[in-house]
Design an enzyme around this catalytic site. Structure first.
Site, short mmCIF file in Angstrom:
data_model
loop_
_atom_site.label_atom_id
_atom_site.label_comp_id
_atom_site.label_asym_id
_atom_site.label_seq_id
_atom_site.Cartn_x
_atom_site.Cartn_y
_atom_site.Cartn_z
CB THR A 13 -54.61 5.64 -55.36
OG1 THR A 13 -53.70 5.85 -56.46
CG2 THR A 13 -55.26 4.28 -55.48
N GLY A 58 -54.08 11.08 -53.01
CA GLY A 58 -54.32 11.52 -51.64
C GLY A 58 -54.52 10.40 -50.63
CB THR A 59 -54.19 6.68 -50.73
OG1 THR A 59 -52.92 6.72 -51.38
CG2 THR A 59 -55.26 6.30 -51.72
N GLY A 60 -52.32 8.61 -49.05
CA GLY A 60 -51.40 8.73 -47.91
C GLY A 60 -51.83 9.85 -46.97
CB CYS A 61 -53.09 13.29 -47.63
SG CYS A 61 -51.79 13.84 -48.74
CE LYS A 69 -47.98 6.19 -46.35
NZ LYS A 69 -48.24 7.60 -46.67
#
Ligand SMILES: Nc1ncnc2c1ncn2[C@@H]1O[C@H](COP(=O)(O)OP(=O)(O)O)[C@@H](O)[C@H]1O
Ligand SMILES: Cc1ncc(COP(=O)(O)O)c(N)n1
Length: 267
Positions: free
Chosen positions: A207, A209-212, A175
């Site tokens: 941002t 929690g964007t990866g989760c 990402k």
């Protein structure tokens, strides 16, 4: 109506923006029935992580057993796993239940800097979990740790993706949130070909929690039958909308808007 089901094996974020909470909200918005196996409780808000309380490996195994032995799932994801013991317990269960659609988000450090994975657990991640993954979704710092190299260019990202693929996952998605520039570039490597997913970089501090959320959206799309490539496209659209239509909650790094994708007509 066929009900599609997904499982998240991850930590709790009391602030509701990351972890299990982000995953279940994302599953719900994408029309997938969400189940969970908690690995740790965190006391967390937009300002940071104020406490980490891991569960025992046995508690994690029991939860996975409870869900998989009775309900089954179409896809599952892992998030914060905290220790080598929990990673090994989860990997054992994925093997026992012959889970195929496994999305591994190799969560290591929260945006505020708190450690969500013990340093010595990285080896277990590489050795027992990555070989079971359909997709692994590191951010740039995580990709650097797993691949053992520094990433400063798109060429570096490609090289890191190849190194990570050598640990056994079928697909690697690095990402681009931590890059600089006006675009975000997420790179997918399927073992042969590279695909890029571009987004407009939003200038925001919200941002958390964007990866989760991104990996949960991929998991939901895969549970509904999408290919990895289509699932990555859906996840990119989901997170783009969630960041763009910010909620402005809290004083620090706020959560993203899990309603936004569906409000814009996505499904
Ligand atoms: N400021 C931003 N604007 C637009 N997209 C972003 C932004 N920050 C992250 N993303 C996207 O959110 C997803 C998660 O990326 P990233 O933030 O790198 O993950 P993580 O939360 O694991 O650190 C990726 O698709 C990335 O491109
Ligand atoms: C319980 C938990 N799991 C994961 C993250 C990572 O969040 P991010 O997606 O912002 O890197 C987090 N902050 N808390």
């Amino acid at each position: 109506m066929t009900i599609r089901k997904a499982l998240t094996i991850a930590g709790s974020d009391s602030g509701g923006g990351a972890g299990i909470q982000a995953d279940l909200k994302t599953f719900q918005e994408l029309g997938v029935f969400g189940t969970s196996a908690l690995t740790a409780v965190t006391a967390q808000n937009t300002l940071g992580v104020h406490g980490v309380y891991p569960l025992t490996a046995e508690a994690v195994e029991k939860q996975i057993d409870a869900v998989l032995s009775d309900m089954g799932v179409d896809a599952l994801k892992t998030g914060m796993l905290f220790s080598a013991e929990i990673i090994e317990a989860a990997a054992r269960k994925l093997h026992e239940y012959e889970c195929q659609n496994v999305i591994v988000d190799p969560v290591m450090i929260a945006k505020g800097g708190a450690s969500l994975l013990q340093e010595e657990a990285t080896e277990a991640l590489k050795k027992v979990l990555l070989p079971r993954a359909l997709v692994v979704t590191p951010n740039i710092p995580e990709a650097e740790v797993i691949a053992g190299m520094t990433i400063t260019s798109e060429e570096d990202k490609k090289e890191a993706a190849k190194i990570i693929a050598s640990f056994g996952p079928k697909n690697v998605l690095i990402k681009g949130g931590h890059d600089e520039g006006t675009k975000t570039i997420d790179l997918l490597y399927d073992g042969k070909i590279f695909h890029t997913f571009l987004g407009k970089r939003i200038d925001t501090k919200d941002t958390h929690g964007t990866g989760c959320t991104f990996s949960a959206a991929m998991t939901a799309a895969i549970a509904k039958g999408a290919s990895v490539r289509v699932a990555a496209q859906t996840a990119k659209q989901f997170i783009q909308a969630a960041i763009e239509d910010g909620l402005y909650i809290g004083e620090g790094h706020g959560p993203t808007n899990h309603w936004a994708y569906r409000q814009r007509g996505g499904n």
